[in-house]
Design a protein around this motif. Structure first.
Motif, PDB file in Angstrom:
ATOM      1  N   ASP A  48       0.834  -1.203   0.000  1.00  0.00           N
ATOM      2  CA  ASP A  48       0.000   0.000   0.000  1.00  0.00           C
ATOM      3  C   ASP A  48       0.871   1.257   0.000  1.00  0.00           C
ATOM      4  N   ALA A  49       0.228   2.407   0.003  1.00  0.00           N
ATOM      5  CA  ALA A  49       0.931   3.684  -0.147  1.00  0.00           C
ATOM      6  C   ALA A  49       1.850   4.001   1.021  1.00  0.00           C
ATOM      7  N   LYS A  53       7.942   0.417  -0.617  1.00  0.00           N
ATOM      8  CA  LYS A  53       7.866   0.249  -2.069  1.00  0.00           C
ATOM      9  C   LYS A  53       6.401   0.171  -2.486  1.00  0.00           C
ATOM     10  N   PRO A  54       5.689   1.294  -2.504  1.00  0.00           N
ATOM     11  CA  PRO A  54       4.260   1.295  -2.855  1.00  0.00           C
ATOM     12  C   PRO A  54       4.022   0.666  -4.223  1.00  0.00           C
ATOM     13  N   GLY A  55       3.004  -0.187  -4.306  1.00  0.00           N
ATOM     14  CA  GLY A  55       2.631  -0.797  -5.572  1.00  0.00           C
ATOM     15  C   GLY A  55       3.414  -2.034  -5.936  1.00  0.00           C
ATOM     16  N   MET A  81      -2.422  -3.657  -0.007  1.00  0.00           N
ATOM     17  CA  MET A  81      -2.689  -4.334   1.255  1.00  0.00           C
ATOM     18  C   MET A  81      -1.850  -3.735   2.384  1.00  0.00           C
ATOM     19  N   PRO A  82      -2.496  -3.220   3.430  1.00  0.00           N
ATOM     20  CA  PRO A  82      -1.764  -2.738   4.607  1.00  0.00           C
ATOM     21  C   PRO A  82      -1.382  -3.923   5.488  1.00  0.00           C
TER      22      PRO A  82
END
Length: 252
Positions: A48-49, A53-55, A81-82
């Motif tokens: 997740d954001a 490494k988001p994405g 996903m958090p």
């Protein structure tokens, strides 16, 4: 409702949970590879954001070469996903993902969900299957799980002869882990991560330090196998790490 007692699905799309194995792309099964090449929609979890490494998606990375080889580009559904102990945000992410997958399935499309290891062994696919199996046909395609991969790279049989075997989460209480270390001939301790120093101490307390091997990132480029776990630093380990505990003296 569980998949074994669900109602007969009324719609035509099929939802596949694909085990893409522990990391080495060559360990993806022929069946999973075929479905990746033929499906309409590819789903996968990603960071997740709030992550470093988001994405980024581990499971997509494993299957990326097969995705690139497709004759036509598939629709992709990335599921941010958090990774938190509190499951509220995770359940919300699964709810939103299930709705997107539901729309595709209602249109008769074939949807695959890429899952590291095996989809029904600590697999995130299970949560989506639970949300969709009353309406659609859900099929799991097994993959090589991390205990099997770690056993292979360490060169240690998980079980032999009459030995009993258990797989434990490293997040269990000290009492439960010690009880199982005393009861079972062979164990795999999963979800090591932040619990690594604590687990090393518990293994030492059980007197099985010399019977334990530590494996990180089995079959991946950054793979690490440590046969003397007393040399491990008193730091947390990565998510993709585990301990294998087996009897030193085994029946012939």
């Amino acid at each position: 409702m569980s998949p074994t007692n669900r109602k007969e699905p009324q719609t035509s799309g099929i939802f596949y949970g694909l085990g893409v194995g522990p990391g080495d792309p060559e360990l993806i099964t022929l069946k999973a590879a075929r479905l990746i090449s033929q499906c309409d929609v590819i789903c996968y979890l990603c960071n997740d954001a709030n992550s470093d490494k988001p994405g980024h998606s581990q499971s997509k990375d494993i299957a990326q070469a097969l995705i690139n080889e497709r004759a036509t580009k598939a629709v992709e559904i990335a599921i941010p996903m958090p990774y938190k102990r509190d499951r509220t945000a995770a359940n919300s992410a699964y709810d939103q993902a299930a709705e997107k997958i539901r729309i595709a399935l209602q249109q008769g499309q074939t949807v695959v969900f890429l899952c590291e290891g095996d989809p029904l062994f600590f697999g995130s696919y299970s949560y989506l299957q639970e949300r969709l199996c009353d309406e659609f046909t859900c099929i799991s395609v097994p993959g090589i799980s991390s205990p099997n991969a770690a056993s292979a790279v360490a060169g240690i049989p998980l079980t032999m002869q009459k030995e009993n075997y258990a797989v434990l989460s490293g997040r269990l209480s000290d009492e439960k882990i010690l009880s199982h270390l005393n009861e079972f001939d062979s164990l795999v301790l999963m979800k090591v991560g932040q619990s690594r120093p604590r687990l090393v101490n518990l293994i030492k307390t059980s007197g099985r330090l010399h019977e334990t091997v530590y494996v990180e990132y089995a079959t991946r480029e950054q793979q690490k196998v440590i046969y003397d776990i007393s040399t491990l630093s008193a730091e947390a380990g990565p998510y993709f790490s585990l301990f294998i505990v087996t009897r030193q003296q085994r029946e012939q």
